[in-house]
Design a protein around this motif. Sequence first.
Motif, PDB file in Angstrom:
ATOM      1  N   ALA A  46       0.702  -1.212   0.230  1.00  0.00           N
ATOM      2  CA  ALA A  46       0.032   0.130  -0.053  1.00  0.00           C
ATOM      3  C   ALA A  46       0.904   1.200   0.179  1.00  0.00           C
ATOM      4  CB  ALA A  46      -0.664   0.064   1.511  1.00  0.00           C
ATOM      5  N   GLY A  47       2.328   0.717  -0.065  1.00  0.00           N
ATOM      6  CA  GLY A  47       3.084   2.326  -0.254  1.00  0.00           C
ATOM      7  C   GLY A  47       2.887   3.365  -0.994  1.00  0.00           C
ATOM      8  N   ARG A  48       3.519   4.475  -1.475  1.00  0.00           N
ATOM      9  CA  ARG A  48       3.444   5.137  -2.106  1.00  0.00           C
ATOM     10  C   ARG A  48       4.915   6.197  -2.467  1.00  0.00           C
ATOM     11  NH1 ARG A  48      -1.355  10.365  -2.413  1.00  0.00           N
ATOM     12  NH2 ARG A  48       0.343  11.154  -3.824  1.00  0.00           N
ATOM     13  N   ALA A  49       5.381   5.723  -3.519  1.00  0.00           N
ATOM     14  CA  ALA A  49       6.870   5.408  -3.018  1.00  0.00           C
ATOM     15  C   ALA A  49       7.469   6.956  -3.838  1.00  0.00           C
ATOM     16  CB  ALA A  49       7.004   4.469  -4.965  1.00  0.00           C
ATOM     17  N   ASP A  50       6.587   7.681  -4.509  1.00  0.00           N
ATOM     18  CA  ASP A  50       6.221   9.064  -3.996  1.00  0.00           C
ATOM     19  C   ASP A  50       6.324  10.205  -3.423  1.00  0.00           C
ATOM     20  OD1 ASP A  50       3.208   8.142  -4.854  1.00  0.00           O
ATOM     21  OD2 ASP A  50       3.251  10.480  -4.755  1.00  0.00           O
ATOM     22  N   MET A  51       5.922   9.676  -2.155  1.00  0.00           N
ATOM     23  CA  MET A  51       5.449  10.201  -0.796  1.00  0.00           C
ATOM     24  C   MET A  51       6.976   9.974   0.039  1.00  0.00           C
ATOM     25  SD  MET A  51       1.920  10.020   0.281  1.00  0.00           S
ATOM     26  CE  MET A  51       1.957  11.261   0.700  1.00  0.00           C
ATOM     27  N   GLN A  52       7.922   8.800  -0.719  1.00  0.00           N
ATOM     28  CA  GLN A  52       9.174   9.121   0.189  1.00  0.00           C
ATOM     29  C   GLN A  52       9.081   8.283   1.015  1.00  0.00           C
ATOM     30  OE1 GLN A  52      12.399  11.390  -0.613  1.00  0.00           O
ATOM     31  NE2 GLN A  52      12.004  11.605  -3.291  1.00  0.00           N
ATOM     32  N   LEU A  53       9.215   9.506   2.166  1.00  0.00           N
ATOM     33  CA  LEU A  53       9.683   8.841   3.787  1.00  0.00           C
ATOM     34  C   LEU A  53       7.712   9.329   4.314  1.00  0.00           C
ATOM     35  CD1 LEU A  53      12.860  10.353   5.192  1.00  0.00           C
ATOM     36  CD2 LEU A  53      12.482   8.406   4.312  1.00  0.00           C
ATOM     37  N   VAL A 103       5.631   7.534   2.813  1.00  0.00           N
ATOM     38  CA  VAL A 103       5.398   6.131   1.810  1.00  0.00           C
ATOM     39  C   VAL A 103       4.175   6.008   2.779  1.00  0.00           C
ATOM     40  CG1 VAL A 103       7.053   4.569   3.173  1.00  0.00           C
ATOM     41  CG2 VAL A 103       5.767   4.651   0.818  1.00  0.00           C
ATOM     42  N   ILE A 104       3.733   4.973   4.058  1.00  0.00           N
ATOM     43  CA  ILE A 104       2.748   4.684   4.100  1.00  0.00           C
ATOM     44  C   ILE A 104       2.072   5.337   4.412  1.00  0.00           C
ATOM     45  CG2 ILE A 104       4.228   2.347   3.938  1.00  0.00           C
ATOM     46  CD1 ILE A 104       4.521   2.833   7.409  1.00  0.00           C
ATOM     47  N   SER A 105       2.030   6.894   4.415  1.00  0.00           N
ATOM     48  CA  SER A 105       0.945   7.175   5.658  1.00  0.00           C
ATOM     49  C   SER A 105      -0.707   8.032   5.397  1.00  0.00           C
ATOM     50  CB  SER A 105       1.358   9.581   4.992  1.00  0.00           C
ATOM     51  OG  SER A 105       1.618   9.654   3.677  1.00  0.00           O
ATOM     52  N   THR A 106      -0.842   7.368   3.589  1.00  0.00           N
ATOM     53  CA  THR A 106      -2.397   6.683   3.458  1.00  0.00           C
ATOM     54  C   THR A 106      -2.825   5.571   3.578  1.00  0.00           C
ATOM     55  OG1 THR A 106      -1.064   6.327   0.709  1.00  0.00           O
ATOM     56  CG2 THR A 106      -1.844   8.735   2.128  1.00  0.00           C
ATOM     57  N   VAL A 107      -2.249   4.418   4.277  1.00  0.00           N
ATOM     58  CA  VAL A 107      -2.628   2.998   4.323  1.00  0.00           C
ATOM     59  C   VAL A 107      -3.958   2.812   4.692  1.00  0.00           C
ATOM     60  CG1 VAL A 107      -2.478   1.211   5.242  1.00  0.00           C
ATOM     61  CG2 VAL A 107      -0.337   1.561   4.579  1.00  0.00           C
ATOM     62  N   SER A 108      -4.977   2.370   4.469  1.00  0.00           N
ATOM     63  CA  SER A 108      -6.249   2.651   4.794  1.00  0.00           C
ATOM     64  C   SER A 108      -6.126   0.707   6.245  1.00  0.00           C
ATOM     65  CB  SER A 108      -6.986   2.042   3.429  1.00  0.00           C
ATOM     66  OG  SER A 108      -7.415   0.814   2.844  1.00  0.00           O
ATOM     67  N   PRO A 109      -7.170   0.703   6.573  1.00  0.00           N
ATOM     68  CA  PRO A 109      -7.571  -0.317   7.539  1.00  0.00           C
ATOM     69  C   PRO A 109      -7.942  -1.066   6.744  1.00  0.00           C
ATOM     70  CG  PRO A 109      -8.657   1.154   8.068  1.00  0.00           C
ATOM     71  CD  PRO A 109      -7.874   2.356   7.366  1.00  0.00           C
TER      72      PRO A 109
END
Length: 420
Positions: A83-90, A92-98
């Motif tokens: 679920a990581g977004r590589a474009d957000m770098q550090l 990366v997992i801030s938008t992970v859903s439940p």
Amino acid sequence: MKKEQYDNYINILKEELLPAMGCTEPIAIAYAAAKAREVLGNMPESLIVRCSGNIIKNVKGVVVPNSGGQKGVKAAAILGMLAGRADMQLEVISTVSPADRDNAKYLCGLGICQCELQENEENLFIRVEVVRKNESAAVEIRSQHNHIARIERNGKVTFEQKDLAVSSSGDKSKLNIKDIIEFANKVDLSAVEEVITRQIKYNSAISEEGLSHEWGAQVGRTLRECGDDIRTKAKAAAAAGSDARMNGCALPVIINSGSGNQGIACTMPVLVYARAIKADREKLYRALLLTNLIAIHQKRFIGNLSAYCGAVSAGAAAACGIAYLHGADETTIGMTLTNTLGTTAGIVCDGAKASCAAKIASAVEAGILGYEMACRGRVFPFGEGLVEGNYEQTIRNIGRMGKVGMKATDIEILHIMLGK
């Protein structure tokens, strides 16, 4: 100050004071895994994570944000891959859903991820290899938590940069205390205002979270319950941010020298003192610029990861920032730094975890004591132990001890943690 040096210091601040969510080591693993999935172009069926000992050490005991309380390399890698977004770098997992979190837990249970110790590599090394059927991809991170040094697709190198990009990077070898003080005094704040404002906002928020809720061992809350003097408040505010961060809080922080704990320790004591003495906004911002650069200056001799606890460097730097708030000159700031390093240098790093908050509190306490001594013209005598005839040489001595002298300590700590 020459324009070249002035611009260099601005570049250093902009590239170092970055947002990160959670402990930077598991986040870097998640970032590499997310990038590897992106390169593969499909969801992997399995992955192998190869890490240096310092990465494994700093991931073993810390909760991965948005993971549902999981710890370790596998949890970070699978969450980043899934679920990581590589474009957000550090971040990366801030938008992970439940749903993502639950799926990641399930995949961890299936054993699709292997973790291996990569020996004979630099302290900050991560390689994530992903596979789906006959397709594969690999991503390597080196030197800095968000620095991708190598990308492979089906065994062929598609991207490689052995060294950190230097096109817009700052040259840390040009850092020195005298110029840092001059820069803090003269810099046009509009050039760095956004960076420092964000640091205050993010790091204050996670500090307040740690003081308001039961995170980890609650070092910050314990300190606050023990007293209400400015010294205790400064330690509590710094420790509380680490309480939350080490135990899975998803709030972002602004890092220093690749570390969120160090970023928090640089920020909060200075902020507490500034509020107490009613320093104006300009003075606060200049004090934080000085603090951040002095912390980075120390760590360039040690490296981002080692057996040397980075909280010591940050606590010493924060004390210098406090001294600056009170109008200290170069001599007093140098004495503050010398006194602090002469007290707490040598605290070991045995991984990221709840006790980091207590180490931060100890470092801040030593820093404040070092400043109070310096105010009275008292400094540890030159030539005793690692304390030298000037503070620049003292910084180099401490750096040599942390980077070279503590290598064997680092190996032994890792062996103990891995049960060898």
